[in-house]
Design a protein around this motif. Structure first.
Motif, PDB file in Angstrom:
ATOM      1  N   ARG A 179       0.723  -1.189   0.065  1.00  0.00           N
ATOM      2  CA  ARG A 179      -0.128   0.206   0.055  1.00  0.00           C
ATOM      3  C   ARG A 179       0.958   1.188  -0.129  1.00  0.00           C
ATOM      4  NH1 ARG A 179      -0.524  -1.595   5.369  1.00  0.00           N
ATOM      5  NH2 ARG A 179      -0.031   0.084   7.136  1.00  0.00           N
ATOM      6  N   THR A 180       2.377   1.189   0.296  1.00  0.00           N
ATOM      7  CA  THR A 180       3.129   2.244   0.266  1.00  0.00           C
ATOM      8  C   THR A 180       3.736   2.022  -0.881  1.00  0.00           C
ATOM      9  OG1 THR A 180       2.916   2.542   2.725  1.00  0.00           O
ATOM     10  CG2 THR A 180       4.751   3.592   1.564  1.00  0.00           C
ATOM     11  N   PRO A 181       4.302   3.013  -1.714  1.00  0.00           N
ATOM     12  CA  PRO A 181       5.293   2.893  -3.022  1.00  0.00           C
ATOM     13  C   PRO A 181       6.597   2.205  -2.371  1.00  0.00           C
ATOM     14  CG  PRO A 181       3.935   4.852  -3.179  1.00  0.00           C
ATOM     15  CD  PRO A 181       3.609   4.444  -1.888  1.00  0.00           C
ATOM     16  N   ARG A 182       7.262   1.297  -3.023  1.00  0.00           N
ATOM     17  CA  ARG A 182       8.540   0.875  -2.715  1.00  0.00           C
ATOM     18  C   ARG A 182       9.521   1.547  -3.321  1.00  0.00           C
ATOM     19  NH1 ARG A 182       8.328  -4.051  -6.478  1.00  0.00           N
ATOM     20  NH2 ARG A 182       7.499  -2.449  -7.861  1.00  0.00           N
ATOM     21  N   LYS A 183      10.595   1.562  -2.353  1.00  0.00           N
ATOM     22  CA  LYS A 183      11.909   2.497  -2.744  1.00  0.00           C
ATOM     23  C   LYS A 183      12.820   1.750  -3.743  1.00  0.00           C
ATOM     24  CE  LYS A 183      12.088   4.874   1.713  1.00  0.00           C
ATOM     25  NZ  LYS A 183      12.643   5.115   2.637  1.00  0.00           N
ATOM     26  N   PRO A 184      12.996   2.227  -5.016  1.00  0.00           N
ATOM     27  CA  PRO A 184      13.848   1.624  -5.747  1.00  0.00           C
ATOM     28  C   PRO A 184      15.331   1.394  -5.446  1.00  0.00           C
ATOM     29  CG  PRO A 184      12.775   3.596  -7.003  1.00  0.00           C
ATOM     30  CD  PRO A 184      12.520   3.646  -5.592  1.00  0.00           C
ATOM     31  N   GLN A 185      15.689   0.181  -5.627  1.00  0.00           N
ATOM     32  CA  GLN A 185      17.047  -0.286  -5.197  1.00  0.00           C
ATOM     33  C   GLN A 185      17.660  -0.914  -6.300  1.00  0.00           C
ATOM     34  OE1 GLN A 185      16.369  -2.608  -1.485  1.00  0.00           O
ATOM     35  NE2 GLN A 185      15.416  -1.076  -0.504  1.00  0.00           N
ATOM     36  N   LEU A 186      18.101  -0.232  -7.241  1.00  0.00           N
ATOM     37  CA  LEU A 186      18.290  -0.626  -8.529  1.00  0.00           C
ATOM     38  C   LEU A 186      20.176  -0.668  -8.728  1.00  0.00           C
ATOM     39  CD1 LEU A 186      15.849   1.232 -10.899  1.00  0.00           C
ATOM     40  CD2 LEU A 186      15.680  -1.021  -9.622  1.00  0.00           C
ATOM     41  N   TRP A 187      20.583  -1.153  -7.623  1.00  0.00           N
ATOM     42  CA  TRP A 187      22.071  -0.957  -7.415  1.00  0.00           C
ATOM     43  C   TRP A 187      22.654  -2.174  -8.001  1.00  0.00           C
ATOM     44  CZ3 TRP A 187      20.240  -0.350  -2.006  1.00  0.00           C
ATOM     45  CH2 TRP A 187      19.640   0.787  -1.488  1.00  0.00           C
ATOM     46  N   PRO A 188      23.821  -2.141  -8.546  1.00  0.00           N
ATOM     47  CA  PRO A 188      24.624  -3.194  -9.010  1.00  0.00           C
ATOM     48  C   PRO A 188      25.167  -4.366  -7.761  1.00  0.00           C
ATOM     49  CG  PRO A 188      25.652  -1.310  -9.927  1.00  0.00           C
ATOM     50  CD  PRO A 188      24.723  -0.940  -8.948  1.00  0.00           C
ATOM     51  N   TRP A 189      24.804  -5.779  -8.250  1.00  0.00           N
ATOM     52  CA  TRP A 189      25.104  -6.597  -7.081  1.00  0.00           C
ATOM     53  C   TRP A 189      26.654  -7.071  -7.500  1.00  0.00           C
ATOM     54  CZ3 TRP A 189      24.172  -8.925  -2.682  1.00  0.00           C
ATOM     55  CH2 TRP A 189      24.615 -10.272  -2.710  1.00  0.00           C
ATOM     56  N   HIS A 190      27.406  -7.550  -6.513  1.00  0.00           N
ATOM     57  CA  HIS A 190      28.849  -8.000  -6.529  1.00  0.00           C
ATOM     58  C   HIS A 190      28.813  -8.987  -5.387  1.00  0.00           C
ATOM     59  CE1 HIS A 190      30.021  -4.523  -9.071  1.00  0.00           C
ATOM     60  NE2 HIS A 190      29.443  -4.002  -8.123  1.00  0.00           N
ATOM     61  N   THR A 191      29.627 -10.092  -5.925  1.00  0.00           N
ATOM     62  CA  THR A 191      29.705 -11.286  -4.961  1.00  0.00           C
ATOM     63  C   THR A 191      31.113 -11.272  -4.402  1.00  0.00           C
ATOM     64  OG1 THR A 191      30.501 -12.548  -7.006  1.00  0.00           O
ATOM     65  CG2 THR A 191      28.228 -12.878  -5.940  1.00  0.00           C
ATOM     66  N   GLY A 192      32.119 -10.282  -4.765  1.00  0.00           N
ATOM     67  CA  GLY A 192      33.190 -10.596  -4.226  1.00  0.00           C
ATOM     68  C   GLY A 192      33.282  -9.329  -2.863  1.00  0.00           C
ATOM     69  N   PRO A 193      34.424  -9.558  -2.197  1.00  0.00           N
ATOM     70  CA  PRO A 193      34.675  -8.662  -0.991  1.00  0.00           C
ATOM     71  C   PRO A 193      34.422  -7.235  -1.316  1.00  0.00           C
ATOM     72  CG  PRO A 193      36.871  -9.403  -1.588  1.00  0.00           C
ATOM     73  CD  PRO A 193      35.708 -10.230  -2.567  1.00  0.00           C
ATOM     74  N   VAL A 194      34.142  -6.454  -0.427  1.00  0.00           N
ATOM     75  CA  VAL A 194      33.728  -4.957  -0.469  1.00  0.00           C
ATOM     76  C   VAL A 194      35.181  -4.284  -0.794  1.00  0.00           C
ATOM     77  CG1 VAL A 194      33.098  -2.788   0.448  1.00  0.00           C
ATOM     78  CG2 VAL A 194      31.758  -5.142   0.860  1.00  0.00           C
TER      79      VAL A 194
END
Length: 347
Positions: free
Chosen positions: A169-184
């Motif tokens: 019922r509340t608009p979702r916040k876009p989270q269109l960030w790239p995904w990485h499996t390696g360490p930060v």
């Protein structure tokens, strides 16, 4: 015995884009938008009617085999002509349209004047009230996998926990960030740690804000008391938000958020749920969260992650297998059961 009234019968198709937004049509005979669809011709099967309407209105050739909802529209529904006897509308699942699919849409010369993709929470801003209720009920039925749901004027006769909590019922916040499996990488600060927390049947925990209907994974912001350890952040936040205890957290990867003034990493972990207590108010957010169990795929439909969700879900399922948990069976989303005595959950 045959019905004494000559009800109308119609079909609609629920299409979403890769962000979970609902495809609506602008039409020249009504100010409000509609789902693709129309009337069933005499002697025509509903599945053939919806395929015909979608082809006529969007130029797409599709077959339809799954009904999400069946709705009875009452005779006094607004927006219908005088003498309207009521209508039965079948809402079929049209699936997800890719950008290429949407680019192939061809509108007819009349009736349909445009299309738009609408956030589920905003359907009521674009559609008539009954049509918006029906479309959102179909979205929730798709997530639950328990269709077809039976509706009367867009309201389910047997509401699920998603209906009761008014999820989306509340608009979702876009989270269109790239995904990485390696360490930060060094120099990229970890701002948040979120967790895919598995119950014993392989489903994951999703939190729903009871005053907003918004979904979130358990977790939160790294604080100085966590001593720079995001896994410690996760453990602390999960207890504060959801009163849930977890086993050892396994690092999955991170999302690179470059939409903020200082780019950061938002880390993801996986862990088993080892115990839980009755929920209580989270002091940081002021909310008491409802705790739901969903397959990872169901959970992803509650967020605006776009097509990048697939890579994250692959890492989630790999971690689930490494934790020795089964692949979850598709079933309606349910609430976390009442707390068990300490030590009763397999670790």
């Amino acid at each position: 015995m045959a019905s004494r009234g000559a009800l109308w019968s119609g079909v609609s198709a629920l299409f979403t884009d890769d962000r979970g937004r609902v495809l609506l049509e602008d039409v020249d005979y009504r100010r409000a938008c509609l789902l693709p669809g129309g009337a069933i011709d005499t002697g025509e099967a509903p599945s053939l009617a919806v395929a015909r309407e979608v082809h006529e209105e969007l130029g797409l050739t599709r077959s339809f085999s799954r009904i999400l909802a069946v709705d009875w529209v009452p005779p006094n529904a607004p927006g219908y002509p005088q003498g309207f006897p009521g209508e039965i509308i079948y809402v079929f699942d049209g699936g997800t349209l890719t950008e290429k699919d949407i680019a192939r849409i061809r509108l007819p010369e009349r009736e349909v004047t445009g299309i738009r993709c609408v956030e589920p929470a905003l359907l009521a801003h674009h559609m008539g009230p009954g049509n918006a209720r029906r479309a959102l009920a179909a979205v929730l039925a798709r997530i639950n996998g328990n269709g077809p749901v039976v509706l009367e004027d867009g309201r389910p006769l047997a509401p699920t926990c998603l209906d009761d909590l008014e999820v989306l019922r509340t608009p979702r916040k876009p989270q269109l960030w790239p995904w990485h499996t390696g360490p930060v990488p060094a120099g990229l600060p970890v701002r948040q740690a979120w967790g895919w927390l598995f119950w014993e049947d392989g489903r994951a925990l999703v939190l729903i804000g009871q005053d907003t209907g918004s979904a979130c994974l358990p977790g939160g912001t790294v604080e100085p008391a966590d001593q720079g350890d995001p896994a410690r952040t996760l453990r602390r936040e999960v207890w504060e938000e959801a009163r849930v205890r977890i086993g050892d957290a396994r690092y999955l990867g991170y999302l690179h958020d470059d939409t903020v003034s200082r780019p950061c990493a938002r880390a993801r972990y996986a862990a088993r749920i080892t115990g839980w207590e009755a929920p209580s108010r989270d002091e940081a957010s002021g909310q008491t969260y409802a705790r739901l169990l969903a397959t990872p795929e169901q959970a992803a439909q509650l967020f605006d992650w776009g097509d990048r969700a697939a890579c994250q879900l692959a890492a989630v399922h790999s971690a689930r297998e490494e934790l020795g948990l089964p692949a979850p069976t598709r079933q309606p989303v349910t609430e976390l059961p009442p707390p068990r005595p300490a030590g009763s959950l397999a670790r």
